[in-house]
Design a protein around this motif. Structure first.
Motif, PDB file in Angstrom:
ATOM      1  N   UNK A 108       0.843  -1.207   0.000  1.00  9.11           N
ATOM      2  CA  UNK A 108       0.000   0.000   0.000  1.00  9.11           C
ATOM      3  C   UNK A 108       0.874   1.252   0.000  1.00  9.11           C
ATOM      4  N   UNK A 109       1.828   1.265   0.901  1.00 12.65           N
ATOM      5  CA  UNK A 109       2.560   2.512   1.144  1.00 12.65           C
ATOM      6  C   UNK A 109       3.705   2.763   0.175  1.00 12.65           C
ATOM      7  N   UNK A 110       4.289   1.686  -0.343  1.00 11.90           N
ATOM      8  CA  UNK A 110       5.581   1.867  -1.023  1.00 11.90           C
ATOM      9  C   UNK A 110       5.523   1.869  -2.538  1.00 11.90           C
ATOM     10  N   UNK A 111       4.362   2.161  -3.098  1.00 12.23           N
ATOM     11  CA  UNK A 111       4.351   2.474  -4.522  1.00 12.23           C
ATOM     12  C   UNK A 111       3.954   1.352  -5.468  1.00 12.23           C
ATOM     13  N   UNK A 112       3.568   0.192  -4.959  1.00 10.54           N
ATOM     14  CA  UNK A 112       3.080  -0.849  -5.875  1.00 10.54           C
ATOM     15  C   UNK A 112       1.648  -0.501  -6.288  1.00 10.54           C
ATOM     16  N   UNK A 113       1.332  -0.683  -7.578  1.00 11.16           N
ATOM     17  CA  UNK A 113      -0.027  -0.369  -8.033  1.00 11.16           C
ATOM     18  C   UNK A 113      -0.836  -1.605  -8.396  1.00 11.16           C
ATOM     19  N   UNK A 114      -0.189  -2.617  -8.963  1.00 15.50           N
ATOM     20  CA  UNK A 114      -0.939  -3.806  -9.389  1.00 15.50           C
ATOM     21  C   UNK A 114      -0.168  -5.054  -8.983  1.00 15.50           C
ATOM     22  N   UNK A 115      -0.870  -5.969  -8.351  1.00 12.00           N
ATOM     23  CA  UNK A 115      -0.224  -7.187  -7.860  1.00 12.00           C
ATOM     24  C   UNK A 115      -0.607  -8.374  -8.740  1.00 12.00           C
ATOM     25  N   UNK A 116       0.411  -9.074  -9.208  1.00 16.00           N
ATOM     26  CA  UNK A 116       0.161 -10.256 -10.042  1.00 16.00           C
ATOM     27  C   UNK A 116       0.869 -11.474  -9.471  1.00 16.00           C
ATOM     28  N   UNK A 117       0.236 -12.588  -9.636  1.00  9.58           N
ATOM     29  CA  UNK A 117       0.931 -13.866  -9.571  1.00  9.58           C
ATOM     30  C   UNK A 117       1.139 -14.552  -8.244  1.00  9.58           C
ATOM     31  N   UNK A 118       0.829 -13.928  -7.114  1.00  8.73           N
ATOM     32  CA  UNK A 118       1.088 -14.629  -5.853  1.00  8.73           C
ATOM     33  C   UNK A 118      -0.181 -15.310  -5.346  1.00  8.73           C
ATOM     34  N   UNK A 119      -0.006 -16.199  -4.434  1.00  9.35           N
ATOM     35  CA  UNK A 119      -1.106 -16.902  -3.781  1.00  9.35           C
ATOM     36  C   UNK A 119      -1.882 -17.814  -4.714  1.00  9.35           C
ATOM     37  N   UNK A 120      -1.425 -17.970  -5.915  1.00  8.61           N
ATOM     38  CA  UNK A 120      -2.023 -18.994  -6.752  1.00  8.61           C
ATOM     39  C   UNK A 120      -1.101 -20.187  -6.616  1.00  8.61           C
ATOM     40  N   UNK A 121      -1.391 -21.231  -7.310  1.00  8.68           N
ATOM     41  CA  UNK A 121      -0.423 -22.321  -7.284  1.00  8.68           C
ATOM     42  C   UNK A 121       0.639 -22.088  -8.358  1.00  8.68           C
ATOM     43  N   UNK A 122       0.891 -20.851  -8.619  1.00 11.23           N
ATOM     44  CA  UNK A 122       1.914 -20.474  -9.570  1.00 11.23           C
ATOM     45  C   UNK A 122       3.226 -20.254  -8.852  1.00 11.23           C
ATOM     46  N   UNK A 123       3.693 -19.032  -8.819  1.00  5.96           N
ATOM     47  CA  UNK A 123       5.031 -18.825  -8.304  1.00  5.96           C
ATOM     48  C   UNK A 123       5.173 -19.008  -6.813  1.00  5.96           C
ATOM     49  N   UNK A 124       4.266 -18.434  -6.023  1.00  2.00           N
ATOM     50  CA  UNK A 124       4.352 -18.657  -4.587  1.00  2.00           C
ATOM     51  C   UNK A 124       3.345 -19.742  -4.247  1.00  2.00           C
ATOM     52  N   UNK A 125       3.577 -20.385  -3.149  1.00  2.00           N
ATOM     53  CA  UNK A 125       2.659 -21.463  -2.774  1.00  2.00           C
ATOM     54  C   UNK A 125       1.305 -20.871  -2.403  1.00  2.00           C
ATOM     55  N   UNK A 126       0.296 -21.690  -2.422  1.00  2.00           N
ATOM     56  CA  UNK A 126      -1.027 -21.218  -2.028  1.00  2.00           C
ATOM     57  C   UNK A 126      -2.092 -21.990  -2.755  1.00  2.00           C
ATOM     58  N   UNK A 127      -3.326 -21.715  -2.423  1.00  3.95           N
ATOM     59  CA  UNK A 127      -4.406 -22.412  -3.103  1.00  3.95           C
ATOM     60  C   UNK A 127      -4.666 -21.735  -4.440  1.00  3.95           C
ATOM     61  N   UNK A 128      -5.336 -22.450  -5.308  1.00  3.82           N
ATOM     62  CA  UNK A 128      -5.574 -21.867  -6.619  1.00  3.82           C
ATOM     63  C   UNK A 128      -6.816 -20.972  -6.590  1.00  3.82           C
ATOM     64  N   UNK A 129      -6.916 -20.132  -7.588  1.00  5.46           N
ATOM     65  CA  UNK A 129      -8.028 -19.178  -7.718  1.00  5.46           C
ATOM     66  C   UNK A 129      -8.305 -18.428  -6.430  1.00  5.46           C
ATOM     67  N   UNK A 130      -7.252 -17.996  -5.804  1.00  9.10           N
ATOM     68  CA  UNK A 130      -7.389 -17.338  -4.502  1.00  9.10           C
ATOM     69  C   UNK A 130      -7.095 -15.848  -4.633  1.00  9.10           C
ATOM     70  N   UNK A 131      -7.552 -15.267  -5.704  1.00 10.01           N
ATOM     71  CA  UNK A 131      -7.165 -13.879  -5.985  1.00 10.01           C
ATOM     72  C   UNK A 131      -7.645 -12.893  -4.922  1.00 10.01           C
ATOM     73  N   UNK A 132      -8.727 -13.260  -4.226  1.00  6.32           N
ATOM     74  CA  UNK A 132      -9.187 -12.363  -3.155  1.00  6.32           C
ATOM     75  C   UNK A 132      -8.215 -12.313  -1.985  1.00  6.32           C
ATOM     76  N   UNK A 133      -7.353 -13.323  -1.920  1.00  7.57           N
ATOM     77  CA  UNK A 133      -6.391 -13.346  -0.809  1.00  7.57           C
ATOM     78  C   UNK A 133      -5.147 -12.521  -1.074  1.00  7.57           C
ATOM     79  N   UNK A 134      -5.050 -11.974  -2.269  1.00  2.76           N
ATOM     80  CA  UNK A 134      -3.838 -11.224  -2.603  1.00  2.76           C
ATOM     81  C   UNK A 134      -3.608 -10.115  -1.580  1.00  2.76           C
ATOM     82  N   UNK A 135      -2.334  -9.738  -1.487  1.00  9.37           N
ATOM     83  CA  UNK A 135      -1.978  -8.690  -0.506  1.00  9.37           C
ATOM     84  C   UNK A 135      -2.747  -7.397  -0.781  1.00  9.37           C
ATOM     85  N   UNK A 136      -2.989  -7.129  -2.078  1.00  5.70           N
ATOM     86  CA  UNK A 136      -3.725  -5.903  -2.409  1.00  5.70           C
ATOM     87  C   UNK A 136      -5.191  -6.205  -2.713  1.00  5.70           C
TER      88      UNK A 136
END
Ligand code: BGC
Length: 743
Positions: free
Chosen positions: A273-301
């Protein structure tokens, strides 16, 4: 979240002159007015939903307001095949193959900004045709070590060269109404431990070496997006790094586009929020970072941000800034009714790919004029090596492609020599016979169970009876070669190719080695081989481009965008022992990497240490010869904020038309701070007919003479004596002229 959905923003509704059309939908209205109007109509949850992915490569729009989704794609060498909604696997479409353009290392090796514009325009057309709003590229991380698995996606070791080459690429892409997303910002110079490496670098080095290409991309190229890198700097991940994003990118450089996280590069909601990121991609899916799939609501942003907005831990200041940027992106791309339609795999794109590939190939060595092939009488040509047949567009990580076709070097050479030579092929060695990436397969069966001795015996047998032997080897896109998420394990060629080359050299004096790689490699056999070509990953038209140069249809004019060191001992990241860094003992998995060599990267180090590389930065031969006359300056003195013109006549003294890359280096002869022996500050690619002369001029300004002073936090041009060095490479200076800088 449900509560918040119902909270409407206090709205100020703008309407256009035609009162039926809201201002944000009026493409004739100024973009900033459209942004404010759209923003004023959005709910909190609509705003937050725009800040994070909704699928592997897309983010949500605002359906209620008719604001479309943003679709991104890799990048940077072609348009990536479609993947499943939430998986890396390809979706299996049959209409998503593309033109594979040469790797960015090859583009940089052309030293031709006009070709960079052509590249950007062409790949942008393909992105547009495929319905993409943002191309995830180009990459401009500086070449700090030849082991970096992703160097092939970048533009070499010199900040000036990378800056001049990246700007037209961006303009070309964006002329299609497709955003270029410049990556990976910043200090992402190797792949091993890429999520946990914390870089320590002094400010002077940051500003002089690692930032200039990003700054040029933003301020001159007008990039609409930038991607944060995986690594850390000053103990903060670069995707939400306050100094890099807020202070430098958005503050000092005035960037008004969006900062996109690398896929899975976000680690903390408050920092995001504070440090200038505008759009978050790719985490919390079973892609690059671990996590459940289709969990886009869990993203940090995503939900965590909404919760903070609901309970007052966050207010809308940062939120509105982020959304404004995304709306600006939309108005520049998918809400710009004037953008062209794009096109895919056109003859024009194929021709661009071939031209760029041909101009990027570097003739490193050509003793006794072995090249171009003498085809005045029928010849027997032996082509040896796995890379003569192996498809290179599949593999290497996120830049992997589904090319509509890829012409192999062997096929290109066969086509070009038809009727003029017999071409026979032997494998010579077996490297990696696999060929698959995320479900895209090359369809090649490269299995071969023969022993190394058998393969070499066959190759040497062919070589003995040939007029010419063309060995085509090097690296490939497999893990620990030129491949994302891993680095090479050494400078040597893999699969015992040195032995194959050495035996071929003994069997036939007319051996031509074509090294295909995105990185410098060791060449212990260089003294025994008359001709060496550096070919990169050349894409769709690889075979034609190599054949063009070998036959002389194209006179080589590529120049190395990085030094080829004689050994890793000549690379300070290795000789100073700072690569890949030291793991902390505090229980975290952070690996500290100190860029102890400072500004002395690449040729700057080799010059300072007076070391002779295998092939220097800027090196490349031609089938013709160029003579440089005396360099002159229009004035012997210049003030610290004036400009000076350096001129040099260059003549084609050979018998063929050809292109020369005239390079200007500046040397500060006496300085209060240590400075490189010389630095590239200008180059021109000129085409000359035999006997023709051109006067090549460079304008030298304050920027070219300055160093970055961290104490004053600014560029300083110090009065004193300077030299302008004009030459054909960083180690082939043909003329010098000195001048005085006065206050
Ligand atoms: C890479 C990026 C790429 C992204 C999406 C990441 O792993 O570092 O360069 O754009 O994936 O594929």
């Amino acid at each position: 979240m449900k509560v918040i959905i119902s909270i409407m923003m206090a709205v100020t509704v703008f309407t256009s002159a035609n009162s039926a059309t809201p201002v944000y939908l009026d493409s004739g209205a100024p973009v900033e007015q459209r942004v404010e109007d759209a923003l004023s109509r959005m709910t909190l949850s609509e705003k937050v939903s725009m800040l994070h992915a909704q699928s592997k490569f897309s983010s949500a729009g605002v359906p209620r307001l008719g604001i479309p989704e943003i679709w991104t794609t890799d990048g940077p060498h072609g348009i990536r095949p479609e993947v499943l909604w939430d998986e890396w696997d390809q979706a299996g479409w049959t209409n998503d193959s593309c033109t594979a353009f040469p790797a960015l290392t090859c583009l940089a090796a052309t030293w031709n900004p006009e070709l960079s514009l052509l590249y950007g325009k062409s790949i942008g057309e393909e992105a547009r045709y495929r319905g993409k709003d943002m191309l995830l590229g180009p990459g401009v991380n500086i070449y700090r070590t030849p082991l970096n698995g992703r160097n092939f996606e970048y533009m070499g070791e010199d900040p000036y060269l990378a800056s001049r080459m990246v700007v037209p690429y961006i303009r070309g892409v964006q002329s299609n109404g497709v955003a270029a997303c410049v990556k990976h910002y910043a200090l992402n110079n190797h792949e091993v431990n890429r999520h946990t490496t914390n870089v320590t670098v002094d400010d002077r080095t940051l500003y002089e070496i690692y930032l200039p290409a990003f700054r040029a991309a933003v301020q001159e190229g007008g990039a609409w997006a930038i991607m944060g890198s995986y690594n850390l700097y000053r103990n903060e991940h670069c995707c939400h790094n306050s100094r890099l994003l807020n202070d430098i990118l958005k503050g000092e450089w005035g960037f008004d586009g969006v900062v996109v996280s690398d896929w899975g590069g976000t680690h903390d909601t408050d920092q995001a929020i504070a440090n200038g990121l505008d759009m978050e991609f790719g985490s919390w899916t079973n892609g690059l970072s671990a996590g459940t799939s289709n969990a886009y609501d869990n993203y940090y942003l995503a939900r965590p941000y909404l919760e903070r907005l609901a309970d007052g831990r966050a207010d809308t200041t940062e939120l509105n800034d982020k959304v404004r940027r995304i709306l600006r992106l939309a108005f520049r791309t998918n809400m710009n009714p004037g953008r062209p339609f794009g096109s895919l795999c056109t003859p024009g794109h194929v021709s661009a790919a071939r031209t760029i590939a041909g101009e990027g190939i570097v003739l490193l060595k050509n003793d006794h004029g072995v090249l171009p092939l003498d085809l005045t009488s029928p010849r027997r040509v032996a082509v040896i090596g796995e890379n003569a047949v192996k498809m290179m567009t599949v593999g290497g990580g996120s830049s992997s492609l589904k090319a509509r076709y890829e012409l192999s070097p062997l096929d290109g050479i066969r086509n070009a020599l038809e009727g003029r030579a017999t071409v026979e092929y032997a494998r010579g060695y077996v490297g990696d016979s696999t060929g698959e990436y995320n479900g895209v397969t090359t369809g090649q069966n490269l299995n071969d169970d023969r022993s190394a001795d058998e393969l070499i015996a066959e190759a040497v047998g062919l070589a003995r009876n040939a007029d010419y032997v063309i060995f085509i080897g090097g690296l490939n896109k497999s893990e620990h070669q030129d491949c994302e998420d891993s680095d090479r394990s050494g400078l040597e060629l893999p699969y015992d190719q040195d032995r194959v080359i050495t035996e071929l050299a003994e069997a036939n004096p007319n051996l031509i080695v074509v090294n295909i790689s995105g990185n410098a490699v060791a060449m212990p056999w260089a003294g025994k081989v008359p001709a060496v070509l550096q070919a990169w990953y050349l894409g769709t038209e690889a075979g034609n481009a190599i054949a063009d140069v070998i036959t002389g249809r194209v006179n080589p004019s590529g120049r190395l965008p990085m030094s080829f060191p004689a050994s890793l001992g000549q690379v300070p990241a290795h000789s100073l022992g700072t690569y890949p860094g030291t793991k902390r003992t505090d229980g975290t998995d952070i690996v500290d990497c100190n860029y102890a060599e400072g500004i002395f990267v690449g040729y700057r180090w080799l010059d300072r240490e007076k070391q002779q590389p295998l092939f220097p930065f800027g090196h490349g031969l031609s089938y013709t010869t160029f003579k440089y006359g005396r360099a002159t300056v229009d004035s012997r003195t210049v003030t610290t904020d004036g400009t000076l013109t350096v001129t040099v006549p260059v003549t084609n003294t050979g018998t063929r038309e050809g292109q020369e890359v005239v390079q200007l280096y500046i040397s500060d002869l006496k300085s209060s701070h240590p400075r490189p022996v010389k630095e590239l500050k200008g180059f021109r690619k000129i085409r000359l007919k035999p006997g023709e002369t051109a006067e090549v001029s460079f304008t030298v300004d304050r920027r070219a003479l300055s160093y970055f002073d961290p104490d004053r936090h600014g560029w300083v041009c110090e009065p004193g004596r300077f030299e302008a060095l004009v030459g054909a490479s960083s180690r082939d200076i043909r003329s010098k002229v000195s001048f005085e800088v006065r206050d």
